[in-house]
Structure formats: C-alpha cells, structure tokens
Design an enzyme around this catalytic site. Structure first.
Site, PDB file in Angstrom:
ATOM      1  N   HIS A  75       0.835  -1.215   0.000  1.00 43.58           N
ATOM      2  CA  HIS A  75       0.000   0.000   0.000  1.00 43.58           C
ATOM      3  C   HIS A  75       0.864   1.257   0.000  1.00 43.58           C
ATOM      4  O   HIS A  75       0.457   2.294  -0.512  1.00 43.58           O
ATOM      5  CB  HIS A  75      -0.899   0.021   1.251  1.00 43.58           C
ATOM      6  N   HIS A 119       5.558   6.720   6.635  1.00 41.31           N
ATOM      7  CA  HIS A 119       5.256   6.260   5.282  1.00 41.31           C
ATOM      8  C   HIS A 119       4.753   7.445   4.471  1.00 41.31           C
ATOM      9  O   HIS A 119       4.561   8.536   5.019  1.00 41.31           O
ATOM     10  CB  HIS A 119       4.188   5.145   5.314  1.00 41.31           C
ATOM     11  N   HIS A 155       2.223   8.958   0.942  1.00 43.68           N
ATOM     12  CA  HIS A 155       1.135   8.807  -0.030  1.00 43.68           C
ATOM     13  C   HIS A 155       1.492   9.743  -1.178  1.00 43.68           C
ATOM     14  O   HIS A 155       2.013  10.846  -0.940  1.00 43.68           O
ATOM     15  CB  HIS A 155      -0.207   9.233   0.583  1.00 43.68           C
ATOM     16  N   GLU A 177      -3.115  13.575   0.911  1.00 47.74           N
ATOM     17  CA  GLU A 177      -4.410  13.116   1.442  1.00 47.74           C
ATOM     18  C   GLU A 177      -5.177  14.326   1.985  1.00 47.74           C
ATOM     19  O   GLU A 177      -6.280  14.626   1.513  1.00 47.74           O
ATOM     20  CB  GLU A 177      -4.173  12.070   2.540  1.00 47.74           C
ATOM     21  N   HIS A 228       3.560  10.746   6.522  1.00 45.02           N
ATOM     22  CA  HIS A 228       2.882  10.516   7.795  1.00 45.02           C
ATOM     23  C   HIS A 228       3.837   9.857   8.788  1.00 45.02           C
ATOM     24  O   HIS A 228       4.351   8.762   8.520  1.00 45.02           O
ATOM     25  CB  HIS A 228       1.663   9.613   7.594  1.00 45.02           C
ATOM     26  N   THR A 250      -6.175   6.785   7.542  1.00 45.47           N
ATOM     27  CA  THR A 250      -6.690   7.083   6.198  1.00 45.47           C
ATOM     28  C   THR A 250      -6.693   5.829   5.314  1.00 45.47           C
ATOM     29  O   THR A 250      -7.002   5.900   4.133  1.00 45.47           O
ATOM     30  CB  THR A 250      -5.835   8.153   5.490  1.00 45.47           C
TER      31      THR A 250
HETATM   32  C1  LIG Z   1      -1.586  -0.099   5.126  1.00 46.66           C
HETATM   33  C2  LIG Z   1      -2.070  -0.045   6.535  1.00 46.66           C
HETATM   34  N1  LIG Z   1      -1.835   1.259   7.124  1.00 46.66           N
HETATM   35  C3  LIG Z   1      -2.263   1.405   8.516  1.00 46.66           C
HETATM   36  C4  LIG Z   1      -1.537   0.373   9.403  1.00 46.66           C
HETATM   37  N2  LIG Z   1      -1.651   0.666  10.811  1.00 46.66           N
HETATM   38  C5  LIG Z   1      -3.016   0.526  11.402  1.00 46.66           C
HETATM   39  C6  LIG Z   1      -3.297  -0.845  11.993  1.00 46.66           C
HETATM   40  O1  LIG Z   1      -2.226  -1.309  12.761  1.00 46.66           O
HETATM   41  C7  LIG Z   1      -2.628  -2.077  13.844  1.00 46.66           C
HETATM   42  S1  LIG Z   1      -0.873   2.007  11.262  1.00 46.66           S
HETATM   43  O2  LIG Z   1      -1.360   2.423  12.530  1.00 46.66           O
HETATM   44  O3  LIG Z   1       0.517   1.796  11.168  1.00 46.66           O
HETATM   45  C8  LIG Z   1      -1.384   3.132  10.129  1.00 46.66           C
HETATM   46  S2  LIG Z   1      -1.242   4.833  10.243  1.00 46.66           S
HETATM   47  C9  LIG Z   1      -2.048   5.161   8.767  1.00 46.66           C
HETATM   48  S3  LIG Z   1      -2.293   6.780   8.227  1.00 46.66           S
HETATM   49  N3  LIG Z   1      -2.247   6.813   6.636  1.00 46.66           N
HETATM   50  O4  LIG Z   1      -3.605   7.190   8.662  1.00 46.66           O
HETATM   51  O5  LIG Z   1      -1.201   7.550   8.777  1.00 46.66           O
HETATM   52  C10 LIG Z   1      -2.391   3.981   8.198  1.00 46.66           C
HETATM   53  C11 LIG Z   1      -2.019   2.820   8.949  1.00 46.66           C
HETATM   54 ZN   LIG Z   2      -0.680   7.626   5.835  1.00 47.95          ZN
END
Ligand SMILES: CCN[C@H]1CN(CCOC)S(=O)(=O)c2sc(S(N)(=O)=O)cc21
Ligand SMILES: [Zn+2]
Length: 260
Positions: free
Chosen positions: A63, A93, A95, A105, A118, A198
């Site tokens: 992703h 990471h 986007h 985003e 992020h 997100t």
């Molecule tokens: C592809 C999966 N992304 C998520 C993976 N995780 C969530 C679940 O984990 C237990 S996470 O907390 O590391 C985050 S933060 C995040 S964003 N774009 O809002 O910053 C997305 C995700």
């Molecule tokens: Zn993110």
C-alpha cells in the site's frame, strides 16, 4: 487477503463494504480551511524528540513504503501541542500521486500537494501495545507533512536510493540510523483535529497534526516512489504504486484548530 486498495475495484469509495466505519463521524483525511480553523492560544508548540531514534527497516507493504522504528521505550516521541502525553514514534510512510499529478491526502482549501508524509506515533503511557492504541480514540498521533515538487531534497535521497530494494509488495530491507528530523520543514506551525487512519481499518484513533509548511522534493525524487509496485514478485500483473491516497472526507461538525 487483498481486501482493499486504490483501484477501481477496491478503492476508497468501496472500503465501506468491509469497513463500515468508513462512513463514520471522524474520518480522515479532510480539506483544511485555514480561515475557518480557530487559532487556539491554549495550543502550545509541538516538540519532537527524535535524536535517539532507531530506525530498523524499510518495507513495501503493498500500500505504501514504510520505515519502522524501535518503540520499546520513549527514545523517540512527539509531545505538546494538543497531546496530553508523549506519543512514541512507530513508523513513517508516504502517499503520492501519478506523474505530474497530486497525491496528498489532506488538502488546503481544495489544493492538494504532490505527496504527504505521515509519522505515526502511539500513546504508550495509556496503552500497553501499539495494536491496542491503534483502536483507542486517543491512541495515535500522526504528524502530516506536505511534499511539493521543487528543488531536490538533500536528505530524501537516503530513502529514494533504498526504494529499488523494496520494489515488490512484501519486500523489506535493513534501514538503520535514519533520523526523520531531516524531513521536517523549518516551521512547526500546524493545524490539528480528531480523525482516523486514512487506510483500512480506518480506526477513529488519530489526533492529526498537519504542518502548514511543505517540504520541497524534486520531480526526479518523486518519480522513484512510482517505481515501487503494489504487486508481489510472484504476481504476473505488475501494478505501479501511485495514487495511494484517500480523498478528503466529510468534516461532520468537527473543529480544526490552528497553532497560530
Ligand atoms: C496499510 C495499513 N496502514 C495502517 C496500518 N496501521 C493501522 C493498523 O495497525 C494495527 S498504522 O497504525 O501503522 C497506520 S497509520 C495510517 S495513516 N495513513 O492514517 O497515517 C495507516 C495505517
Ligand atoms: Zn498515511
């Protein structure tokens, strides 16, 4: 399995089928309206303590590209601003869009940037594990930084030079002693609001802190992100990793506050 993505058949408009919270009351990202954001004098500055941070690896999770950190103690934390406790850095990471397209985003008065970084942190004071924090309303704090195309970013090279090692979904490689402090803009002025992840599982567990000042990266550096693939080495259909962003979601009465 592969239950969500950014394509026509599995993209953001369909996520609600497997993740009904997609239509929840505090979803992210949002369109930020600076004039409407209330300047809150009680909002102090955010403090980032990344000097002892320990990056571990860089990975392609199908992703995005993610840099993970050692989070067994409070060596790297964000605190202050809207946060009641220090939150531990877990990963960062990005986007991004397609060639010449926008990919952030959050948007600002409808304007989107080329990319958005992020930095994900979790509340280890209140919660035992990251997984537990990720589902709690005050469990996560994500620092969002806009990337706009312009001059070369001298420190982003460390990341873009490693991307060829994680081209395929599921690939991971060592990535030690990277300090994300080098990716911060000069000003830490921010907008903040209560929102969600997100991406699925879209947990409504994030205090968002979005920096007002973007950092500049070159088109050439951005193009290296687009060399990544959503797909694994074993898959015959190669799908370029780009446009991995969720569009802005309804504000549903939420207040966005401004540091100043
Ligand atoms: C592809 C999966 N992304 C998520 C993976 N995780 C969530 C679940 O984990 C237990 S996470 O907390 O590391 C985050 S933060 C995040 S964003 N774009 O809002 O910053 C997305 C995700
Ligand atoms: Zn993110």
């Amino acid at each position: 399995g592969h239950d969500w993505g950014y394509g026509v058949e599995d993209g953001p408009s369909l996520w609600h089928q497997n993740y009904p919270i997609a239509k929840g009351s505090r979803q992210s990202p949002i369109d930020i309206l600076p004039q409407t954001a209330s300047h809150d004098p009680s909002l102090g500055p955010i403090a980032l303590k990344y000097d002892q941070c320990t990056s571990i690896n860089i990975a392609n999770n199908g992703h995005s590209v993610v840099v993970e950190f050692e989070d067994s103690d409070d060596r790297s934390v964000i605190q202050g601003g809207p946060l009641d406790n220090p939150y531990r850095l877990k990963q960062f990471h990005f986007h991004w869009g397609g060639k010449g397209c926008r990919g952030s985003e959050h948007t600002v008065e409808g304007h989107s940037y080329a990319s958005e970084l992020h930095l994900v942190h979790w509340n280890a004071v209140k919660y035992e594990t990251f997984g537990e924090a990720a589902t709690a309303p005050d469990g996560l704090a994500v620092l969002g930084i806009f990337l706009e195309t312009g001059d070369d970013h001298r420190w982003l090279h460390t990341i873009t030079d490693a991307l060829y090692m994680v081209k395929f979904k599921g690939s991971v490689t060592n990535f030690k002693s990277f300090n994300p402090k080098c990716l911060l803009p000069s000003s830490l002025h921010y907008w903040t609001y209560l929102g969600s992840l997100t991406t699925p599982p879209l947990h409504e567990s994030v205090t968002w802190i979005v920096l007002k000042e973007p950092i500049a990266v070159s088109e050439k550096q951005m193009s290296k992100f687009r060399m990544l693939l959503f797909t694994g080495e074993e898959e015959d259909q190669r799908m370029r990793m780009e446009n991995n962003f969720r569009p802005p979601q309804p504000l549903k009465g939420r207040k966005v506050r401004s540091s100043n």
